[in-house]
Each structure stands twice: as C-alpha cells, then as structure tokens.
Design an enzyme around this catalytic site. Structure first.
Site, PDB file in Angstrom:
ATOM      1  CD1 TRP A 196      -2.783   1.574   0.443  1.00 26.69           C
ATOM      2  CD2 TRP A 196      -1.565   2.376   2.131  1.00 26.69           C
ATOM      3  NE1 TRP A 196      -3.263   2.830   0.739  1.00 26.69           N
ATOM      4  CE2 TRP A 196      -2.527   3.343   1.776  1.00 26.69           C
ATOM      5  CE3 TRP A 196      -0.668   2.666   3.166  1.00 26.69           C
ATOM      6  CZ2 TRP A 196      -2.634   4.570   2.426  1.00 26.69           C
ATOM      7  CZ3 TRP A 196      -0.770   3.895   3.812  1.00 26.69           C
ATOM      8  CH2 TRP A 196      -1.762   4.825   3.445  1.00 26.69           C
ATOM      9  NE  ARG A 440     -10.380   2.493   4.837  1.00 25.31           N
ATOM     10  CZ  ARG A 440     -10.870   3.360   3.969  1.00 25.31           C
ATOM     11  NH1 ARG A 440     -11.703   2.978   3.044  1.00 25.31           N
ATOM     12  NH2 ARG A 440     -10.513   4.615   4.006  1.00 25.31           N
ATOM     13  CG  ASP A 475     -11.645   2.634  -3.134  1.00 18.74           C
ATOM     14  OD1 ASP A 475     -10.755   1.804  -3.371  1.00 18.74           O
ATOM     15  OD2 ASP A 475     -11.477   3.640  -2.419  1.00 18.74           O
ATOM     16  CG  ASN A 477     -10.534   0.820   0.096  1.00 16.72           C
ATOM     17  OD1 ASN A 477      -9.480   0.980  -0.498  1.00 16.72           O
ATOM     18  ND2 ASN A 477     -11.477   1.747   0.123  1.00 16.72           N
ATOM     19  CB  CYS A 523      -9.734   3.276  -6.797  1.00 16.85           C
ATOM     20  SG  CYS A 523      -8.938   3.678  -5.229  1.00 16.85           S
ATOM     21  CG  ASP A 545      -4.903   5.380  -1.252  1.00 20.89           C
ATOM     22  OD1 ASP A 545      -5.535   5.792  -2.238  1.00 20.89           O
ATOM     23  OD2 ASP A 545      -5.396   4.618  -0.396  1.00 20.89           O
TER      24      ASP A 545
HETATM   25  C1  GLA Z   1      -9.213   4.239  -0.509  1.00 19.75           C
HETATM   26  C2  GLA Z   1      -8.896   5.006  -1.767  1.00 19.75           C
HETATM   27  C3  GLA Z   1      -8.797   6.476  -1.451  1.00 19.75           C
HETATM   28  C4  GLA Z   1     -10.086   6.953  -0.840  1.00 19.75           C
HETATM   29  C5  GLA Z   1     -10.444   6.116   0.362  1.00 19.75           C
HETATM   30  C6  GLA Z   1     -11.842   6.432   0.854  1.00 19.75           C
HETATM   31  O1  GLA Z   1      -8.149   4.252   0.381  1.00 19.75           O
HETATM   32  O2  GLA Z   1      -7.717   4.517  -2.371  1.00 19.75           O
HETATM   33  O3  GLA Z   1      -8.486   7.224  -2.619  1.00 19.75           O
HETATM   34  O4  GLA Z   1     -11.097   6.899  -1.812  1.00 19.75           O
HETATM   35  O5  GLA Z   1     -10.402   4.727   0.080  1.00 19.75           O
HETATM   36  O6  GLA Z   1     -12.217   5.657   1.933  1.00 19.75           O
END
Ligand code: GLA
Length: 728
Positions: A196, A440, A475, A477, A523, A545
C-alpha cells in the site's frame, strides 16, 4: 496471412510484426512440441527447430523421459513431465493424469470475445486467430487454445477454454493460460513488488535453477506483486536486446513463474493461481481461462513497454473516454476525509471552477451511516445529514459552476454496522463458525452470487440515475479472506475466488453499458487492482494513495512499464504530503502529475495565493500536452530503481514532430554552475528541434548523442519540463 499451418511438417507458424512463434505436432499421437518464440523467422518448417529426440522408437520406450525434457505447448500434470504444468485435474476416480494431444484446429480473421471476461479486441484487419483443440483420449477433456496475432504489433494473446466432453465430472485443479518453453538459459526476470502506498517497484534478477514466481492469492491482482513478468536476455538493456513480456488480463489471483529445469532451459507460465482454485466441470460444461498478453521485443525493455502501450490504447481500453481528453478533476478525499457537507464541497468546487478545473469528485462518506470508515458500506443511499435534499442540489450546484460531477462507491464491501448486513448477514464472504477476519472494519460481499450483484447494482443504478453523474470512482479496499460462500456446495467452495471476479466484471459491464456517459475510474486502496482486466472497463485507475510527487516517480515508472500514461491517474496534493510528510514544490507536483491523467486532491481553499495562481497555467498545459502524453511513445531516460537521486523520461509524438521531457532532481548535488544534461531518445536524428521558450534550435542527433541541458533551480525535489518542437 500471419498464421500458417504447414501440413507436410505439421508446423504452426504465427508471425506478428517482427516476431515468430512456432510449434509442431510431433508424432502420430499428436504430442504438441513448442519450437520457437523470438525474432521473425521466414521458415515454415519447425522440424529442425524443435529440440531433437533420439528416434521415434525411443518415444515409446522413454516416453516419460522425453516428456520431462521436451519443450511443450501446453504441459499437463502426471504424465511424465515433472516441471511446472499448465494444466491439472482430478478425474472422477481420483486420478490426476491427462494427456492433451492434437485433435483439430481452425484459423480465422479477427478475435473472439472471451465469455464473461475482459480481453483485448481487434478487427479482422488487425488480427488473426488460431484455435487449436487438444484432447485427452481417455477422459474426453478438451483444451481449446486460442492464439491471436496482432499483425502491426509484436503481440500474441493466448487463452484456453476447457470443455468436458466426457461422461463423468472432473475437478480442474490448475488451468494456466500460457506456458512457454525457452531453448535458452540466459534470462533474467523483471517483476513488480510493493505494498500500500508504494506500488510497482521493478526488480531484475537472474533466473536460477528451481522455481521463481510472483503471485497473488489475495482475491485481487494486488499491490504486493503484479500480474506481469518480463524475461530479459542477460545482455538486454532498456534499449537493446531480447525481452519477452507476459501480462495477465485478469483482476484476481494469479501466478507468473519461471522454472529452470535440469538442463538449464527455462519454462515460463502465467495464469490463475492454483491456490484457492478448484473447478468442478460436469459433462457438457466449459471453463474459460483469461488471456495472457505475450509481447516480444528486440529493442530492449522499452520496446516491450511501447508495444504494451500501443496495444492497450488501441485494443483494450474502451468507451467514450478511451481516446478523449479526460476532464481535470478535483477530489475531496485528502481535502476533507469524512468531514464535509454540501456547503463545504461547493466552496471547494467554486474556487476550483474559477481556476479551470473541470470535474468535481465527492469521495467516501456521502451515503448511509458512513461518517467514518467503521460503518455504512452496503447502504447506497444518500445520507441526508451530510447532503440535505440528496445528491441533486449538490450536483446541480456543481453543474451550475460549469463542472461535471462525480462520486465514489465501494460496491463489493459491507460493514457489519449497515442496514444491508443486518438484513443479509449471509451475503458476506465467510466460513460459518469462524470469526470474521475484518480489514478496515469491513467484510467482502459474496459477488459470486448473482442476487447480491443484482441488489447492489440496483441501489447504485438508482443513485446514478437520480442526477447528472458523469464520473464514478469504484473502490475496493480489502483482500479476500475466510473464503466461504453460503451459496456454493462443498465441492464448489474453491470456485469462490474466480466466481467473485466474474461477479465484479459482470457489474462493471452493466454499469458501463447502462451509463456510457460516465467516466469510470477503478481504485483499490490505490493501485491494488491496477491490471489489464480493470482497464477493459475503466480507461483510468487510481495509481496509488501515495500522492507525494517523489514517491510517485517510482510508482508511476513501475506502472508505466506496461500501462499507457493515459491510464495512470496522478493528482497534485498539499504539502507536507499526507503519506510521506515530504515538502515538494507545487511545480514539481504538477510536472509529475502531468504525465498521467491530471487532477488535484486537496482543499483548494487552503492553498497560498502563489500556489493558486499556478493552477490555471497547469490546466492550460494539461490541455496542450495531454494529447501528446496519451498518444506518444514513452521513453525512460533513467532507471530510478537502480539509482534514485534523479529521474527523467520523455514522450515523443508518433510522427516525431514534438516531445515533452521531464526531469526531476531528487537530491541536489554540490558544485558550482553544474546543470544536468540528459541524452534523449526517439527523436529524428536529422531534424532540428526548437526548445520552447528559448531561441535554441538543435538537431535531434545532438540531443540524443550529447544531451539536453536542463535548467534547474538549486534544491531538492526541483523539476523541469521541456517541450521540443520540430522545425519545419
Ligand atoms: C481508498 C482510496 C482512497 C479513498 C479512500 C476512501 O483508500 O484509495 O483514494 O477513496 O479509500 O475511503
């Protein structure tokens, strides 16, 4: 004709622009021997090329020995080849063996789509396809290998479909999409590693005896390793020598591996990771594996890079924005995180609009009970506390400023603290009885289930239809763990990871079909799912990020190893940078972001007057240079992975009429009056180029042989961007 089958010698020859790929049916049984992949050959007979076996009679006596040493086109497990296999199964009796022998073939113009999967595409003029069917005579299992040759590029796309034409179900345990046996031992492996906020670091190591691999078993292509490898001849450099590229058009678990076997020769394989994979194939069913893009270059690593860029720009990225200038965006994530309301967003947008910024993106935090990253995922309806009256007043307000409006979603995820989870706890991926393994504070929805995808898509469809949304950031995550689906039988649980990816593709397909005006950006915590599979649906991806301009040098250089600059989203953010704490000049941040899809991720209301005054010029430059950046040839002028006190690269127009050179000094060096000089590439040697903003006109030859003088201020992290224009 780029594909020829020579009947008399039973040789297949595939000719791309400067490349030949050959294999041959070796014996009466139909054993498929790999012969050659490299610089173009005019030969149509592979008999002399295929590694020799002593005599046909020895084949019977020493079958297992020969299988273990012969170059094979699609090797399978437990028939005598003890090297890494491309294919493996368990039959209904529990046996592993499977011999895939020549059955038939067809050659036709164009390229078929791969059912449910992203893939490169091409017209009947662009490419030709060989469909080679291999069959196991005992089980009735067929492997249909597809080879598409792109005539104007050094590209061969390979994939495989497995069909059960037998009487009993089998369990596929290993279905890789490409395997190549090289008759050489002098290769290095280039791969990408990271994590990351530090994605895509390139490393080059010699291929040693044993197995070397990069892989993901995380459910996404991942930021730890990348579904890519380049095999470089020991003597190859960035500009010279032979390079073989492998890139997987897939967004889930993968392996990319090499094996140097007992005689020193090298086998290279790529495909879905056998870890977390198993597939029950009942009679009549088929399994389609994704494609691998094979690129051959005899102009070093940079030749490979440019071929991937051309292929992906012309034959992978689709939709309204595939070849169009993308709007300059401003995203509120680093500006506000979760702390915003309509008023704050409009305040940012209105100042941004005055500077010429064209698209406002509202990031995470606008829906359900999402006031932090602990709750709300899964509830895709507007939170009226944050945006009273819903999305429309905000979107209308943004549109009234002359800007487009976009928003963030994370459809694959759910928080336990959400209405969705309370109603459907079984929709999360989990192993019953086992503690959730959160990341998360969120869980992954079971996208292998159509009803889950339908439901989530229904909610998001409603939001996107409710107002004028022209951009979506999708996104993802977290990784997939505790792999269990409430909808799959025990003998199909191992299908979950691949079925999940198919569910994601299904929803991305629906979204891009139903909302063709939307610019979709993928993303995954930055670049954890930056892969060709995602690029089939979204023309750009959030690269990392980490928005620090200096950290971005490596991240963007690694990403640009095979992905065009038009796909690499890069933004200017504030300093001290939120990820590294580093302070860099606003102009350096601009120069680095200019070589991607350009935008801002900051609270513009907090910039100094001086910084603010630079934005209109940056936007103007983006409009001027982006057509060059996104269509030109990209040349690395330095290898930042081996020496990181400076970096430089350039983009040259296809017709060589102009070029943009960027130079970044990372650590200032001592000494009086010393300005760096960098040797350029790709210009026309006998043409003259004017250095924009000066009266200097110099020959392309001089710029390439002696170098461009770079005018730099003193200090760390300073940069220069130089535009060269060919004189008439
Ligand atoms: C991820 C994305 C970021 C942002 C956050 C929002 O980390 O990579 O750009 O959008 O989530 O929670």
């Amino acid at each position: 004709m780029s594909i020829i089958f020579q009947e008399s010698t039973r040789t297949f020859r595939l000719n791309a622009k400067n490349t030949t790929y050959m294999f041959k049916i070796l014996d009466d049984e139909g054993f498929m021997a790999h012969a050659y992949w490299g610089k173009k050959l005019s030969d149509t007979d592979a008999s002399y090329i295929v590694r020799r076996i002593p005599s046909p009679s020895v084949m019977e006596r020493e079958r297992a020995t020969i299988l273990d040493t012969m170059p094979q086109e699609f090797p399978s497990e437990d028939v005598g080849d003890f090297r890494e296999a491309a294919f493996g199964l368990l039959d209904s009796e529990g046996h592993e063996g499977c011999s895939l022998l020549y059955d038939s073939h067809a050659i036709y113009p164009g390229k078929p789509a791969l059912s449910g999967l992203p893939a490169t595409f091409g017209s009947e003029k662009d490419c030709e396809t060989l469909e080679l069917t291999l069959k196991d005579p005992v089980l009735g299992i067929k492997a249909i290998l597809l080879y598409t040759v792109f005539e104007d590029l050094d590209v061969i796309a390979r994939s495989v479909r497995i069909v059960n034409e037998g009487k009993a179900p089998v369990r596929l345990t290993r279905v890789l999409s490409a395997s190549v046996d090289f008759d050489r031992e002098d290769l290095d492996m280039v791969s990408l590693w990271g994590g990351w906020a530090r994605e895509n670091n390139a490393q080059r190591v010699p291929i040693q005896h044993g197995i070397q691999k990069v892989e993901s078993a995380r459910g996404e292509s991942s930021n730890t390793y990348h579904p890519f490898m380049a095999l470089m001849a020991h003597d190859a450099t960035d500009d010279f020598g032979e390079v073989y590229g492998f890139n997987f058009v897939y967004s889930g678990n993968f392996i990319a591996e090499t094996q140097k076997e007992q005689h020193g020769y090298i086998r290279a394989l790529m495909g879905i990771n056998p870890q977390h994979f198993g597939w029950k194939l009942v009679p009549g069913d088929s399994f389609q594996a994704p494609e691998v893009i094979l690129v051959h270059s005899s102009e070093g690593l940079s030749g490979m890079t440019r071929t991937y860029h051309d292929l992906y720009r012309q034959h992978l990225v689709r939709g309204k924005y595939a070849h169009a200038l993308r709007p300059v965006l401003i995203n509120n994530w680093e500006a506000t995180y979760f702390d915003f309301n309509t008023e704050k967003l409009l305040e940012i947008a209105s100042l941004a609009a005055k500077q010429g910024i064209e698209l406002f993106v509202m990031d995470d935090g606008w829906f359900g009970s999402r006031r932090s990253d602990n709750a709300g995922l899964g509830d895709w309806y507007v939170c009226e506390d944050v945006l009273p009256g819903g999305l429309k007043p905000l979107a209308d307000g943004i549109n009234a400023l002359g800007m487009k409006f976009g928003l963030w979603i994370e459809p694959e995820m759910v928080n336990e603290d959400s209405d969705l989870y309370r109603a459907h706890p079984d929709w999360a991926i989990q192993i019953p009885g086992r503690k959730h393994s959160r990341k998360r504070n969120q869980l992954v929805l079971d996208f292998s289930r159509k009803e889950v995808v339908d439901y989530i898509y229904g909610m998001i469809h409603k939001v996107l239809s409710s107002t004028n949304v022209e951009y979506v950031k999708w996104d993802m995550n977290r990784t997939l763990t505790n792999l269990g689906s409430y909808a799959l039988d025990a003998d199909r649980q191992q299908e979950l990871s691949h079925r999940y990816v198919l569910g994601v593709y299904d929803m991305q397909n629906r979204l891009t079909t139903d909302f063709p005006q939307i610019l979709l950006e993928n993303c995954s915590s930055g670049g954890a799912r930056f892969d060709p599979g995602m690029l089939y649906y979204s023309p750009q991806i959030w690269t990392s990020d980490n928005t620090d301009a200096i950290a971005r040098l490596k991240i963007q250089a690694g990403t640009a190893l095979m992905y065009p600059l038009s796909t690499i989203d890069a933004n200017i953010s504030i300093v001290p940078n939120h990820q590294t704490g580093r302070i860099t000049p606003f102009t350096t941040r601009g120069d680095v972001a200019m070589c991607g899809t350009f935008g801002y991720q900051l609270d513009i209301t907090k910039l100094t007057e001086e910084e603010l005054s630079l934005i209109p010029k940056q936007v103007e430059n983006y409009h001027r240079f982006n057509p060059l950046v996104t269509t030109g040839d990209y040349y690395r002028l330095h290898d930042i992975f081996t020496q990181d006190s400076w970096d430089s690269w350039m983009i040259v127009a296809k017709d060589r009429s102009e070029a943009l050179v960027t130079y970044v000094q990372i650590l200032a060096q001592g000494g009086d009056m010393i300005f760096p000089k960098v040797r350029l590439k790709g210009l026309e040697a006998d043409s003259f180029y004017r250095i924009e903003g000066t009266d200097t006109v110099v020959s392309g030859q001089l710029l390439m042989q002696s170098g461009l003088q770079i005018d730099l201020k003193r200090g760390d992290y300073v940069s220069a961007s130089v535009h060269l224009i060919r004189e008439a």
